[in-house]
Scaffold this motif. Structure first.
Motif: not given
Length: 387
Positions: A313-337
């Motif tokens: 559902g919407t309870d995960a951090i969702i990234v665009r498939t194959g988008d490396v920059d989007n994934l890198a931002h998600a990693l940073e987001t989790v660390c900063d939470l």
């Protein structure tokens, strides 16, 4: 009632979602008084004993990328004659190429086929293999007495593509928290100080993109990259060259660790004490490792394919498939939470998986399906539509 499980590599599971599914389903059915026989591949299970109550038979085949599954399925169908099964349950669209053969050789048995994933979309397969897997999809929908899919997304695919209305029975998860965190010291890890990616090393799972994203994190936030390394847990699946490429990438970058296939208490520890899990495949059926991460109350980063978002559902951090920059931002987001926010995210995910992916409910639903088709008259050899 005698049920024969065919098409998986074996139980107990060492790796692979289908194997975990067959193991959990088989043991749950045994507890319900069903006689379950699993046709296992010796190269996969080795000397591991069969799960309690599940009878083991060996299948035989040719251990190559293209022939392993189909040859083992072929011999399993032949050898199953001595067990006089009521149900032959074939797992996967590749093995289901032999569903017509199973119907010929076992005229009194009912054939159930589970559609776990659209395998032909996986990058490891060539043109011929993809054509055969496409045919396997059709056979899954046309020659089984009942077709099962593990998600609504796959059910819709079967309906639109093959005019087949399957029964939806999802994968489940059974996890007991309380792992020994001291086991992490074997790999030099600290609890909640690493990202985990538990997966087979095949291209469509996108471990290479996870490495690239972590490298981007290192250029933008070197403090976070050093504090939260990426740990890849899993082995190859007839994809040795791809695994070697990943290993080379890891040797050239200090903040990624490949720890190979892990089992039992070590695997549980690596899963339970991760800061967050990555499930970023380009295609999936229903990821068991994703369900396990959710059950352990860990935050997850998932690709935006329906097979993932339908689970989280919407309870995960969702990234665009194959988008490396989007994934890198998600990693940073989790660390900063803040820690309490990560905890709440994990709790919401655990509640979802506990509500929807209970193996006891799944076993009851599957057994009800077995009993329904066992009591029905013999169906025509070729079904234009599944019901």
């Amino acid at each position: 009632m005698t049920i024969v499980m065919i098409g998986h590599k074996g139980v107990p599971s060492r790796s692979g979602g289908i194997e975990r599914c067959v193991e959990e389903l088989s043991t749950a059915l045994v507890k319900r008084g069903v006689r379950v026989i699993s046709f296992d591949r010796k190269w996969y299970v080795g000397d591991e004993p069969s799960p309690a109550g599940v009878l083991r038979r060996w299948s035989y085949g040719i251990k190559t990328k293209h022939l392993d599954a189909i040859t083992h399925t072929f011999t399993a169908i032949i050898l199953a004659r001595r067990d006089r099964p009521d149900i032959i349950h074939i797992h996967g669209v590749g093995p289901s190429l032999l569903a017509p053969f199973a119907r010929i050789l076992h005229p009194r048995a009912k054939i159930v086929s589970t559609f776990h994933c659209v395998d032909r979309t996986h990058a490891k397969w060539g043109v011929v293999a993809r054509a055969m897997l496409r045919m396997g999809e059709a056979f899954t929908c046309r020659f089984a007495d009942r077709t099962i899919t593990v998600s609504e997304t796959l059910a819709l695919y079967c309906l639109n593509t093959y005019e087949c209305q399957p029964c939806v029975i999802p994968n489940g998860v059974r996890i007991e928290a309380g792992s020994d965190m001291s086991l992490l010291s074997v790999f030099g890890l600290k609890p909640y100080k690493y990202f985990a990616m538990v997966t087979r090393l095949v291209p469509h799972k996108n471990a290479h993109l996870a490495i690239q994203a972590h490298k981007i994190l290192a250029t933008q936030r070197p403090d976070l990259a050093a504090q939260y390394p990426l740990v890849i847990v899993g082995g190859s699946a007839f994809t040795g060259e791809y695994a070697k490429e990943l290993e080379a990438a890891c040797r050239a970058y200090p903040h990624v660790r490949m720890v190979g296939e892990q089992y039992g208490s070590m695997l549980s520890a690596l899963q339970e004490f991760a800061l967050a899990h990555l499930s970023i495949a380009s295609s999936e059926g229903m990821s068991i490792s994703l369900l396990e991460a959710m059950a352990m109350c860990r935050p997850v980063i998932v690709s935006d394919i329906p097979e993932n978002t339908g689970v989280t559902g919407t309870d995960a951090i969702i990234v665009r498939t194959g988008d490396v920059d989007n994934l890198a931002h998600a990693l940073e987001t989790v660390c900063d939470l803040p820690e309490d926010e990560r905890f709440r995210m994990g709790v919401r995910l655990a509640e979802r998986v506990n509500e929807r992916h209970n193996w006891d409910v799944i076993a009851d639903d599957t057994l009800a399906l077995y009993r329904e088709i066992s009591s029905s008259p013999v169906s025509s050899f070729f079904r234009m539509k599944a019901v």
